[in-house]
Design a protein around this motif. Structure first.
Motif, PDB file in Angstrom:
ATOM      1  N   PRO A  11     -41.553  19.142  16.463  1.00 12.63           N
ATOM      2  CA  PRO A  11     -41.684  20.219  17.552  1.00 12.63           C
ATOM      3  C   PRO A  11     -43.045  20.630  17.395  1.00 12.63           C
ATOM      4  CG  PRO A  11     -39.645  20.729  16.036  1.00 12.63           C
ATOM      5  CD  PRO A  11     -40.418  19.322  15.477  1.00 12.63           C
ATOM      6  N   PHE A  12     -43.510  21.292  18.543  1.00 15.46           N
ATOM      7  CA  PHE A  12     -44.814  21.949  18.365  1.00 15.46           C
ATOM      8  C   PHE A  12     -44.799  23.395  17.313  1.00 15.46           C
ATOM      9  CE2 PHE A  12     -44.985  20.724  22.972  1.00 15.46           C
ATOM     10  CZ  PHE A  12     -46.470  20.048  22.838  1.00 15.46           C
ATOM     11  N   SER A  13     -45.797  23.855  17.158  1.00 14.47           N
ATOM     12  CA  SER A  13     -45.872  24.990  16.164  1.00 14.47           C
ATOM     13  C   SER A  13     -45.293  26.025  16.756  1.00 14.47           C
ATOM     14  CB  SER A  13     -47.416  25.206  15.625  1.00 14.47           C
ATOM     15  OG  SER A  13     -48.048  25.661  16.650  1.00 14.47           O
ATOM     16  N   VAL A  14     -44.936  27.218  16.175  1.00 12.16           N
ATOM     17  CA  VAL A  14     -44.489  28.450  16.855  1.00 12.16           C
ATOM     18  C   VAL A  14     -45.458  28.904  17.738  1.00 12.16           C
ATOM     19  CG1 VAL A  14     -43.424  30.620  16.079  1.00 12.16           C
ATOM     20  CG2 VAL A  14     -42.685  28.898  14.766  1.00 12.16           C
ATOM     21  N   VAL A  15     -46.654  28.990  17.294  1.00 10.93           N
ATOM     22  CA  VAL A  15     -47.563  29.509  17.865  1.00 10.93           C
ATOM     23  C   VAL A  15     -47.805  28.990  19.089  1.00 10.93           C
ATOM     24  CG1 VAL A  15     -49.979  30.077  17.976  1.00 10.93           C
ATOM     25  CG2 VAL A  15     -49.148  30.480  15.958  1.00 10.93           C
ATOM     26  N   ALA A  16     -47.596  27.468  19.248  1.00  8.56           N
ATOM     27  CA  ALA A  16     -48.062  26.681  20.465  1.00  8.56           C
ATOM     28  C   ALA A  16     -46.807  27.166  21.431  1.00  8.56           C
ATOM     29  CB  ALA A  16     -47.796  25.259  20.390  1.00  8.56           C
ATOM     30  N   VAL A  17     -45.520  27.347  20.799  1.00  3.63           N
ATOM     31  CA  VAL A  17     -44.458  27.572  21.783  1.00  3.63           C
ATOM     32  C   VAL A  17     -44.472  28.690  22.245  1.00  3.63           C
ATOM     33  CG1 VAL A  17     -41.849  27.802  21.968  1.00  3.63           C
ATOM     34  CG2 VAL A  17     -42.851  25.924  20.652  1.00  3.63           C
ATOM     35  N   GLU A  18     -44.822  29.960  21.553  1.00  2.07           N
ATOM     36  CA  GLU A  18     -45.174  31.135  22.042  1.00  2.07           C
ATOM     37  C   GLU A  18     -46.141  30.855  23.103  1.00  2.07           C
ATOM     38  OE1 GLU A  18     -46.348  33.351  18.615  1.00  2.07           O
ATOM     39  OE2 GLU A  18     -44.267  33.869  18.105  1.00  2.07           O
ATOM     40  N   GLY A  19     -47.341  30.276  23.029  1.00  5.01           N
ATOM     41  CA  GLY A  19     -48.260  30.278  24.249  1.00  5.01           C
ATOM     42  C   GLY A  19     -47.921  29.719  25.340  1.00  5.01           C
ATOM     43  N   ILE A  20     -46.843  28.708  25.480  1.00  2.00           N
ATOM     44  CA  ILE A  20     -46.390  27.829  26.368  1.00  2.00           C
ATOM     45  C   ILE A  20     -45.409  28.887  27.096  1.00  2.00           C
ATOM     46  CG2 ILE A  20     -44.818  26.097  27.084  1.00  2.00           C
ATOM     47  CD1 ILE A  20     -45.968  24.565  24.480  1.00  2.00           C
ATOM     48  N   LYS A  21     -44.605  29.703  26.352  1.00  3.87           N
ATOM     49  CA  LYS A  21     -43.614  30.363  26.826  1.00  3.87           C
ATOM     50  C   LYS A  21     -44.447  31.808  27.571  1.00  3.87           C
ATOM     51  CE  LYS A  21     -39.274  33.112  25.960  1.00  3.87           C
ATOM     52  NZ  LYS A  21     -39.374  33.662  27.153  1.00  3.87           N
ATOM     53  N   GLN A  22     -45.535  32.111  27.126  1.00  6.29           N
ATOM     54  CA  GLN A  22     -46.390  33.267  27.741  1.00  6.29           C
ATOM     55  C   GLN A  22     -46.884  32.715  29.344  1.00  6.29           C
ATOM     56  OE1 GLN A  22     -49.425  34.456  24.861  1.00  6.29           O
ATOM     57  NE2 GLN A  22     -48.266  35.579  23.661  1.00  6.29           N
ATOM     58  N   ALA A  23     -47.375  31.339  29.220  1.00  9.72           N
ATOM     59  CA  ALA A  23     -47.848  30.923  30.384  1.00  9.72           C
ATOM     60  C   ALA A  23     -46.661  30.675  31.294  1.00  9.72           C
ATOM     61  CB  ALA A  23     -48.476  29.559  30.171  1.00  9.72           C
ATOM     62  N   THR A  24     -45.371  30.257  31.032  1.00 13.39           N
ATOM     63  CA  THR A  24     -44.200  29.837  31.948  1.00 13.39           C
ATOM     64  C   THR A  24     -43.857  31.219  32.500  1.00 13.39           C
ATOM     65  OG1 THR A  24     -42.840  29.545  29.894  1.00 13.39           O
ATOM     66  CG2 THR A  24     -43.975  27.542  31.074  1.00 13.39           C
ATOM     67  N   ASP A  25     -43.600  32.172  31.352  1.00 13.39           N
ATOM     68  CA  ASP A  25     -42.915  33.581  31.880  1.00 13.39           C
ATOM     69  C   ASP A  25     -43.748  34.278  32.846  1.00 13.39           C
ATOM     70  OD1 ASP A  25     -40.808  33.331  30.079  1.00 13.39           O
ATOM     71  OD2 ASP A  25     -41.740  34.756  28.701  1.00 13.39           O
ATOM     72  N   ALA A  26     -45.355  33.880  32.600  1.00 12.37           N
ATOM     73  CA  ALA A  26     -46.066  34.784  33.767  1.00 12.37           C
ATOM     74  C   ALA A  26     -46.039  33.911  35.075  1.00 12.37           C
ATOM     75  CB  ALA A  26     -47.567  34.409  33.081  1.00 12.37           C
ATOM     76  N   ALA A  27     -45.726  32.762  35.015  1.00 14.40           N
ATOM     77  CA  ALA A  27     -45.609  31.803  36.363  1.00 14.40           C
ATOM     78  C   ALA A  27     -44.154  32.241  36.952  1.00 14.40           C
ATOM     79  CB  ALA A  27     -45.672  30.630  35.980  1.00 14.40           C
ATOM     80  N   GLY A  28     -43.196  32.665  36.151  1.00  9.37           N
ATOM     81  CA  GLY A  28     -42.004  32.979  36.875  1.00  9.37           C
ATOM     82  C   GLY A  28     -41.020  31.915  36.373  1.00  9.37           C
ATOM     83  N   TYR A  29     -41.229  31.096  35.585  1.00  7.41           N
ATOM     84  CA  TYR A  29     -40.394  29.912  35.421  1.00  7.41           C
ATOM     85  C   TYR A  29     -39.526  29.960  33.952  1.00  7.41           C
ATOM     86  CZ  TYR A  29     -43.604  27.508  38.453  1.00  7.41           C
ATOM     87  OH  TYR A  29     -44.459  27.193  39.654  1.00  7.41           O
ATOM     88  N   GLU A  30     -38.502  29.498  33.983  1.00 10.28           N
ATOM     89  CA  GLU A  30     -37.440  29.438  32.974  1.00 10.28           C
ATOM     90  C   GLU A  30     -38.100  28.369  31.874  1.00 10.28           C
ATOM     91  OE1 GLU A  30     -32.986  28.593  31.586  1.00 10.28           O
ATOM     92  OE2 GLU A  30     -33.613  28.474  33.559  1.00 10.28           O
ATOM     93  N   LEU A  31     -38.326  28.612  30.519  1.00  9.48           N
ATOM     94  CA  LEU A  31     -38.441  27.738  29.582  1.00  9.48           C
ATOM     95  C   LEU A  31     -37.433  27.464  28.703  1.00  9.48           C
ATOM     96  CD1 LEU A  31     -40.955  25.922  28.118  1.00  9.48           C
ATOM     97  CD2 LEU A  31     -41.208  28.063  26.628  1.00  9.48           C
ATOM     98  N   VAL A  32     -37.045  26.070  28.483  1.00 13.07           N
ATOM     99  CA  VAL A  32     -35.967  25.787  27.649  1.00 13.07           C
ATOM    100  C   VAL A  32     -36.422  24.655  26.481  1.00 13.07           C
ATOM    101  CG1 VAL A  32     -33.724  24.556  27.531  1.00 13.07           C
ATOM    102  CG2 VAL A  32     -34.232  25.733  29.534  1.00 13.07           C
ATOM    103  N   LYS A  33     -36.079  24.791  25.346  1.00 15.09           N
ATOM    104  CA  LYS A  33     -36.331  24.028  24.276  1.00 15.09           C
ATOM    105  C   LYS A  33     -35.255  22.999  23.750  1.00 15.09           C
ATOM    106  CE  LYS A  33     -37.552  27.590  21.916  1.00 15.09           C
ATOM    107  NZ  LYS A  33     -37.969  28.122  20.598  1.00 15.09           N
TER     108      LYS A  33
END
Length: 307
Positions: A11-33
């Motif tokens: 896995p990515f680090s927790v901080v990396a996943v949080e950054g990815i989620k912030q970007a995808t949430d802002a774009a209006g996309y659903e993030l699944v892990k």
């Protein structure tokens, strides 16, 4: 809703996943892990309805593309992408990208971690040598190669480079001396650092004859790909020449033979370490998310690696 899947056995680090989620949430996309999965079937099920896929070193082959009915883009978070079947992606109409440059400094610093360890005889208490004044050859002058050159200057090394696809003037602009070919690079330099991809042309291209051109006390550093080394030829050469060292963060298939026959001049890390820093992990993950968003919203294919 558009679905972006992160599928990572490691896995990515927790901080990396949080950054990815912030970007995808802002774009209006659903993030699944899908993290730490242990069976390929888990990946096949998870990717079935995904529009985009982010991976690290995970294998994305034809079977994965067959299962991914909605998939439009795969981004490999990192520079290398030989874990993704590009032909299968193209056949399925899927764009594949990498994230070049995001782990370049991490890899470059590792090169010098390996080098200092190597020239000091693996810290065994004996007298070693210094890097200052030595000639360093960089094979392929991409993002990593340029960072290696930058760090090398801090050590006071003379830096040379060869890249068949990079103009000599570009190398010169970086304060590095270009050479005409691989043979010249190996003949000239005390240390050669590999930064070439694994392609049909480069696989097993570094072996007995080429490394044999190096001067006495030569050191070969490989933080690129295991496949570019002709392991049989390199091992034979190192048995014949007791002055050569091989340092790598990609454990060879013949690791046991290297350790048995040339252990005092060979070192391999337990696993691939080039991108194993918190900074590189975060940078590559967030870059992957941003590239997916740019592709889905704007059609941007700047980092596409398939055709």
């Amino acid at each position: 809703m558009t679905k972006i899947l992160i599928a990572t056995e490691k896995p990515f680090s927790v901080v990396a996943v949080e950054g990815i989620k912030q970007a995808t949430d802002a774009a209006g996309y659903e993030l699944v892990k899908l993290e730490k999965y242990t069976d390929k079937q888990q990946l096949l099920e998870a990717v079935a309805d995904a529009d985009a896929l982010i991976v690290r070193s995970d294998k994305v082959d034809a079977e994965v593309f067959d299962a991914a009915r909605n998939l439009k883009i795969v981004v490999r978070a990192g520079a290398g992408y030989d874990n993704v079947d590009l032909d299968a992606a193209t056949a399925h109409g899927v764009v594949v990208m990498n994230t070049p440059g995001q782990n370049a400094n991490s890899v470059a610093e590792l090169v010098f971690g390996l080098l200092v360890f190597g020239v000091r005889n693996f810290f065994n208490g004996t007298s070693g040598t210094e890097l200052m004044g030595k000639k360093l050859g960089i094979l392929a002058f991409g993002n990593v190669g340029r960072n290696v050159a930058r760090v090398a200057k801090g050590f006071g090394m003379e830096v040379y480079a060869y890249d068949a696809f990079c103009p000599a003037e570009v190398i010169e602009e970086a304060g590095v001396t270009p050479v005409a070919g691989r043979d010249e690079l190996f003949r000239l330099c005390d240390v050669v650092s590999l930064h070439i991809p694994a392609t049909p042309e480069t696989r097993k291209s570094i072996g007995y004859e080429l490394v044999g051109l190096m001067k006495k006390g030569g050191i070969l550093v490989n933080t690129a790909r295991k496949e570019v080394i002709d392991e049989e030829g390199l091992l034979r050469l190192m048995e014949e020449r007791s002055d050569l060292k091989y340092l790598t963060d990609i454990r060879p298939e013949a690791d046991e033979k290297f350790r048995e026959k040339v252990a005092d001049r060979y070192f391999a890390t337990p696993k691939k370490m080039g991108a194993q820093t918190a900074e590189a992990n975060i940078n590559a993950g967030i870059a992957a998310a941003r590239q997916i968003i740019a592709f889905l919203k704007e059609g941007c294919t700047k980092f596409q690696v398939n055709k």
